[in-house]
Design an enzyme around this catalytic site. Structure first.
Site, PDB file in Angstrom:
ATOM      1  N   ASP A  39       0.855  -1.182   0.000  1.00 33.19           N
ATOM      2  CA  ASP A  39       0.000   0.000   0.000  1.00 33.19           C
ATOM      3  C   ASP A  39       0.892   1.233   0.000  1.00 33.19           C
ATOM      4  OD1 ASP A  39      -2.200  -1.593   0.073  1.00 33.19           O
ATOM      5  OD2 ASP A  39      -2.716  -1.197   2.162  1.00 33.19           O
ATOM      6  N   ASP A  88     -13.375  -6.270  -4.463  1.00 31.59           N
ATOM      7  CA  ASP A  88     -13.499  -6.372  -3.007  1.00 31.59           C
ATOM      8  C   ASP A  88     -14.912  -6.870  -2.723  1.00 31.59           C
ATOM      9  OD1 ASP A  88     -10.961  -5.373  -2.638  1.00 31.59           O
ATOM     10  OD2 ASP A  88     -11.623  -3.315  -2.314  1.00 31.59           O
TER      11      ASP A  88
END
Length: 264
Positions: free
Chosen positions: A20, A139
């Site tokens: 990330d 997701d």
């Protein structure tokens, strides 16, 4: 579905770390001995390349669009030094974003929220750049509101969509997606293993490669994901904190009779 024996595939199972990145810095904790700057994504990319990672995923969580120039610079520097495939996702909203990332050195670009909002973006990206460059990041979580029992979420799992996950991956592949990054929001962060039912359901629906994500907590979790239908396995914190190495995961997969790419 029989999950007890290796699938009849000869392609190597890919092992993929995910980073990330926020304004050019890795934001989730990373702890490696001998790494002077654990927040430098280029240094981490070099580390994982040396460890035998097959690919890398950078997820750009930069809040400000004004900071995205930093992301392009990180991609350029990584591509100059690391020669395994790099997928970049996060904040990609247009073909122009797609084009800039590919020109900076990304091999593939991941679409998520923008694709849910504007599915035609998939068609356009596949037409302009080729399906092999288009990754759909899904997701998803279990839900009683959809026929399949799985619902697509957006904004990192914070917003529900009422969109059925299985129908969405089918539509997206029909539109030209070349690969699916399948992230179980139920399993994410639990370290209790991948959602095998989710992987199997998506595998029955699409022919494109599936990257399983969410839930990895130990080496024992990776082989079941592959047997359920994943072509690649992705993890973040267990690699970053040194709990499990890339080599250990590959050795476990190979010991199960599956093919992995040798280190180096």
């Amino acid at each position: 579905m029989d999950l007890g024996s290796p699938p009849a595939v000869t392609l190597a199972v890919r092992v993929i770390p995910c980073l990330d990145v926020d304004a050019g810095r890795v934001v989730k904790g990373v702890n490696f001995e001998g790494l002077r700057d654990a927040g430098d994504p280029v240094a981490l990319a070099r580390f994982y390349d040396a460890e035998g990672a097959d690919e890398l995923v950078f997820l750009d969580i930069t809040a400000s669009s004004g900071d995205r120039e930093t992301t392009y610079d990180v991609v350029r520097r990584t591509a100059d030094e690391v020669f395994i495939p790099l997928t970049v996702g996060g904040g990609v909203r247009s073909p122009d974003d797609f084009d800039r990332l590919l020109r900076a050195g990304a091999d593939k670009v991941s679409l998520s929220t923008a694709a849910v909002r504007t599915p035609d973006l998939i068609d356009e990206a596949a037409r302009l750049f080729g399906s092999q460059c288009v990754v759909l990041s899904v997701d998803t979580r279990r839900s009683t509101r959809t026929p399949s029992g799985f619902e697509v979420t957006t904004h990192g799992g914070r917003e529900d969509t009422d969109r059925d996950t299985i129908a969405w991956v089918r539509e997206a592949t029909d539109r030209g997606v070349g690969e699916i990054l399948l992230n179980s929001m139920d399993a994410d962060g639990t370290r209790s293993g991948f959602d095998l039912d989710l992987i199997a359901r998506v595998r029955e629906t699409v022919d494109v490669p599936i990257i399983a994500s969410g839930g990895a907590g130990g080496v024992e979790h990776f082989v079941p994901a592959v047997l359920a239908g994943a072509d690649a396995v992705l993890a973040a914190s267990i690699f970053h904190f040194g709990d499990v190495s890339i080599a250990e995961v590959k050795r476990t997969i190979a010991d199960a009779g599956l093919t992995v790419r040798p280190r180096g």
